[in-house]
Design a protein around this motif. Structure first.
Motif, PDB file in Angstrom:
ATOM      1  N   TYR A  93       0.803  -1.200  -0.038  1.00  0.00           N
ATOM      2  CA  TYR A  93      -0.117  -0.023  -0.055  1.00  0.00           C
ATOM      3  C   TYR A  93       1.015   1.310   0.073  1.00  0.00           C
ATOM      4  O   TYR A  93       0.619   2.154  -0.897  1.00  0.00           O
ATOM      5  N   GLU A  96       2.570   1.891  -3.303  1.00  0.00           N
ATOM      6  CA  GLU A  96       1.618   2.231  -4.504  1.00  0.00           C
ATOM      7  C   GLU A  96       1.513   3.708  -4.160  1.00  0.00           C
ATOM      8  O   GLU A  96       1.607   4.561  -4.942  1.00  0.00           O
ATOM      9  N   GLN A  97       1.339   4.158  -2.723  1.00  0.00           N
ATOM     10  CA  GLN A  97       1.018   5.728  -2.434  1.00  0.00           C
ATOM     11  C   GLN A  97       2.259   6.481  -2.844  1.00  0.00           C
ATOM     12  O   GLN A  97       1.983   7.487  -3.579  1.00  0.00           O
ATOM     13  N   CYS A  99       4.424   5.873  -5.256  1.00  0.00           N
ATOM     14  CA  CYS A  99       4.689   5.877  -6.720  1.00  0.00           C
ATOM     15  C   CYS A  99       3.512   6.944  -7.017  1.00  0.00           C
ATOM     16  O   CYS A  99       3.931   7.885  -8.215  1.00  0.00           O
ATOM     17  N   LYS A 100       2.356   6.863  -6.562  1.00  0.00           N
ATOM     18  CA  LYS A 100       1.387   7.963  -7.071  1.00  0.00           C
ATOM     19  C   LYS A 100       1.712   9.113  -6.835  1.00  0.00           C
ATOM     20  O   LYS A 100       1.627  10.136  -7.387  1.00  0.00           O
ATOM     21  N   ASP A 132       5.604  -8.039  -8.055  1.00  0.00           N
ATOM     22  CA  ASP A 132       4.685  -7.125  -7.601  1.00  0.00           C
ATOM     23  C   ASP A 132       5.277  -5.752  -7.696  1.00  0.00           C
ATOM     24  O   ASP A 132       4.434  -4.708  -7.746  1.00  0.00           O
ATOM     25  N   CYS A 136       3.704  -2.409  -9.728  1.00  0.00           N
ATOM     26  CA  CYS A 136       3.567  -1.288  -9.412  1.00  0.00           C
ATOM     27  C   CYS A 136       3.982  -0.009  -9.769  1.00  0.00           C
ATOM     28  O   CYS A 136       3.459   1.026 -10.129  1.00  0.00           O
ATOM     29  N   ARG A 139       3.115   0.739 -13.162  1.00  0.00           N
ATOM     30  CA  ARG A 139       1.628   1.122 -13.352  1.00  0.00           C
ATOM     31  C   ARG A 139       1.549   2.852 -13.534  1.00  0.00           C
ATOM     32  O   ARG A 139       0.883   3.547 -14.042  1.00  0.00           O
ATOM     33  N   TYR A 140       2.529   3.256 -12.623  1.00  0.00           N
ATOM     34  CA  TYR A 140       2.934   4.849 -12.622  1.00  0.00           C
ATOM     35  C   TYR A 140       4.021   5.516 -13.191  1.00  0.00           C
ATOM     36  O   TYR A 140       4.041   6.468 -13.164  1.00  0.00           O
TER      37      TYR A 140
END
Ligand code: C2E
Ligand code: MG
Ligand code: MG
Ligand code: MG
Length: 278
Positions: A93, A96-97, A99-100, A132, A136, A139-140
């Motif tokens: 999590y 991912e945050q 990367c965002k 994984d 991730c 994706r960004y």
């Protein structure tokens, strides 16, 4: 009578365990709900060049912002999550945050400096982990040199051969790998010998920096030289006083992370601080 006493002790003991179990059960029940309702947040703590005072990057640290209990420190839940496996969900999590967040910086033309993400031991032995991570980050479309991974020393020594394969694969993919809390465990040197890392993150607790602490002085100096000869960068963690910073600078350490410079802070605040230093 003796028997009675004995039974009492067991009862007290049982109560304590029950209480602890109850508290843990509570955390476990709440954490699933918490992840779904965005209660976990990134705090960023800057890493600072002690000579120029400039921020060179940051570490992402998880905070649980609970609707009634307020900010909960990772010290109070990470160990529990490590025990029940939930930590891998938290780590991903966080990744991912992060990367965002970096994607947003890049899109808005804000300054993007590297961010390190903590990876917990229970994550490291999953066969899917590299896959994984790549999925991730792709994706960004985050450039890999903007993400670093902190792996704590206590994670080492379980299966260093396997772990080293993962670290080399991360490095081959241009992610930098840090050995976190170096010197705080009992296998630091062994880990250093067997594992390929880019950055050594020294735990200041392992270097009692008082005025005339000759032994600490010698150890710090040797670690610095050793890192240098191994071609590793050093980040010193937990720098709280000017005296510590002065000593570290004298020994040739440049990058520090500690309350002397900045405490961990919400993303918006970090962005403001970065803007101000520009
Ligand atoms: P860590 O990775 O070694 O992170 C550094 C900790 O030292 C942070 O505590 C930070 O706030 C604290 N620190 C920084 N400078 C100073 C200082 O000058 N003095 C003192 N006394 N402390 C300082 P925090 O945020 O409470 O995190 C504690 C630990 O929880 C982390 O230690 C890490 O092991 C774990 N953790 C935090 N976030 C995550 C995460 O997303 N995933 C995993 N797996 N673990 C995490
Ligand atoms: Mg860390
Ligand atoms: Mg650390
Ligand atoms: Mg630490």
């Amino acid at each position: 009578r003796v028997k009675n006493n004995y039974m009492n002790k067991i009862a007290v003991f049982d109560d304590k365990i029950a209480e602890k179990e109850y508290a843990e059960q509570n955390v476990i029940m709440e954490m699933n709900n918490a992840l779904g309702s965005d209660q976990f947040h990134i705090y960023l703590q800057p890493k600072v060049d002690m000579i120029t005072g400039r921020i060179v990057g940051s570490e992402a640290l998880v905070r649980w912002i609970h609707p009634t209990k307020g900010v909960i420190s990772p010290v109070d839940f990470v160990p529990i999550f490590e025990g029940n496996g939930f930590i891998s969900e938290i780590d991903f999590y966080m990744l991912e945050q992060v990367c965002k967040m970096i994607r947003r910086w890049l899109d808005k033309g804000l300054e993007a400096k590297p961010v390190s993400v903590n990876l917990s031991r229970s994550n490291l032995y999953s066969p899917r982990i590299l896959n994984d991570i790549m999925t991730c980050v792709e994706r960004y479309s985050v450039p890999h040199d903007l993400i670093e991974f902190e792996i704590t020393e206590s994670a080492f020594a379980v299966d260093n051969i396997h772990l080293n394969q993962l670290m080399e694969q991360l490095q081959k993919n241009h992610f930098r790998v840090l050995m976190d809390d170096f010197g705080s465990g009992y296998s630091s040197l062994n880990a250093l010998r067997e594992l390929s890392v880019d950055i050594l993150k020294i735990d200041i607790k392992f270097l009692p920096v008082s005025q005339n602490d000759k032994r600490a002085d010698i150890i710090l100096r040797s670690v610095t030289q050793m890192a240098d000869q191994l071609g590793l960068e050093i980040v010193v963690e937990g720098v709280e006083t000017e005296a510590q910073a002065d000593l570290l600078k004298k020994m040739g350490c440049r990058i520090a992370q500690g309350f002397l410079y900045y405490r961990p802070m919400p993303i918006e605040e970090y962005e403001r601080v970065l803007k101000k230093q520009k």
